[in-house]
Scaffold this motif. Sequence first.
Motif, mmCIF file in Angstrom:
data_model
loop_
_atom_site.group_PDB
_atom_site.id
_atom_site.type_symbol
_atom_site.label_atom_id
_atom_site.label_comp_id
_atom_site.label_asym_id
_atom_site.label_seq_id
_atom_site.Cartn_x
_atom_site.Cartn_y
_atom_site.Cartn_z
ATOM 1 N N VAL A 155 0.864 -1.180 0.000
ATOM 2 C CA VAL A 155 0.000 0.000 0.000
ATOM 3 C C VAL A 155 0.899 1.228 0.000
ATOM 4 N N LEU A 156 0.763 2.067 -0.991
ATOM 5 C CA LEU A 156 1.603 3.256 -1.100
ATOM 6 C C LEU A 156 0.914 4.425 -0.410
ATOM 7 N N GLU A 157 1.535 4.937 0.661
ATOM 8 C CA GLU A 157 0.981 6.074 1.382
ATOM 9 C C GLU A 157 1.362 7.377 0.684
ATOM 10 N N ASP A 158 0.816 8.475 1.183
ATOM 11 C CA ASP A 158 1.031 9.762 0.548
ATOM 12 C C ASP A 158 2.517 10.111 0.515
ATOM 13 N N VAL A 193 -1.482 -2.494 -3.944
ATOM 14 C CA VAL A 193 -2.852 -2.866 -3.589
ATOM 15 C C VAL A 193 -3.510 -1.686 -2.882
ATOM 16 N N ASP A 194 -4.833 -1.793 -2.684
ATOM 17 C CA ASP A 194 -5.596 -0.668 -2.143
ATOM 18 C C ASP A 194 -5.717 -0.675 -0.621
ATOM 19 N N LEU A 239 2.645 -4.730 2.836
ATOM 20 C CA LEU A 239 3.509 -3.702 3.404
ATOM 21 C C LEU A 239 2.923 -2.311 3.158
ATOM 22 N N ARG A 240 3.199 -1.406 4.079
ATOM 23 C CA ARG A 240 2.908 0.009 3.867
ATOM 24 C C ARG A 240 4.211 0.699 3.452
ATOM 25 N N ALA A 241 4.178 1.463 2.387
ATOM 26 C CA ALA A 241 5.370 2.151 1.891
ATOM 27 C C ALA A 241 5.181 3.659 1.997
ATOM 28 N N ARG A 242 6.161 4.323 2.595
ATOM 29 C CA ARG A 242 6.133 5.779 2.708
ATOM 30 C C ARG A 242 7.415 6.340 2.118
ATOM 31 N N GLY A 248 1.688 -4.062 7.283
ATOM 32 C CA GLY A 248 0.394 -3.498 6.945
ATOM 33 C C GLY A 248 -0.588 -3.430 8.092
ATOM 34 N N VAL A 249 -0.518 -4.368 9.029
ATOM 35 C CA VAL A 249 -1.464 -4.427 10.138
ATOM 36 C C VAL A 249 -0.845 -3.890 11.424
#
Length: 225
Positions: free
Chosen positions: A72-75, A115-116, A123-126, A163-164
């Motif tokens: 998940v790509l964050e801002d 993914v959304d 994973l969350r990516a910043r 992600g969680v």
Amino acid sequence: MRVLQWISVAIAILPMAGCASSPAREKTRTRNFNSYAVPVWTTDGMYLVSGHAGALFLTPPPMDLNRYKGVVLEDIQISTKPRSRALKPAEEERLKAYFTRRLAHVFERNGWPIVDAPAEDVLRARLVVREIDLGRSRRSHPGTIVFSVSSAPIMIALELRDGVESKRRALYGDRRELPFGTYAGTDAVSIRRVEDAFYEFSIDMHRRLKQAQQGEFPPPPPRPS
């Protein structure tokens, strides 16, 4: 990358991602200089992986990046130096779109499609891009506008979190020089050079993350007591 530059990158990307280094230090000796203290462990338990293409911090084993199936790509955060002119809205939109395309390409190659929604295997990516120094226009005499060209490097850092649980899994950053080449118009002092610097960063990012996925790095150093 020269050793002194690599050390400065390792120290600089920690506050970029909201983390201070732990008091523990490891002495790194160079060929032409005396020993320099490098932060080895972060306060949230990540360790520094030495290398010549940016500074990479990882969560110690048994963390396995291969268990993740998407990102998940964050801002994306972009900022300029205090004395730089501000980014125009169209320029910021263009840079974010380009960074997003490059990140999507790299993550796909690493087996992590965009993914959304976050999940246990996501994973969350910043991404943070700082210290952009855009050219300022000035008049040398009536009727003539001269654009200054900045050669100052930019700082780039990518943070990957679970992600969680939102626990940090990897942090990769580098100080990138703006490339010189054949540029036309005002892009020569601003956006295209930043894009080209990020392109080179993304190539090294893919390689370093692939090395981490394949377990090519040595085990972490001893934790401070």
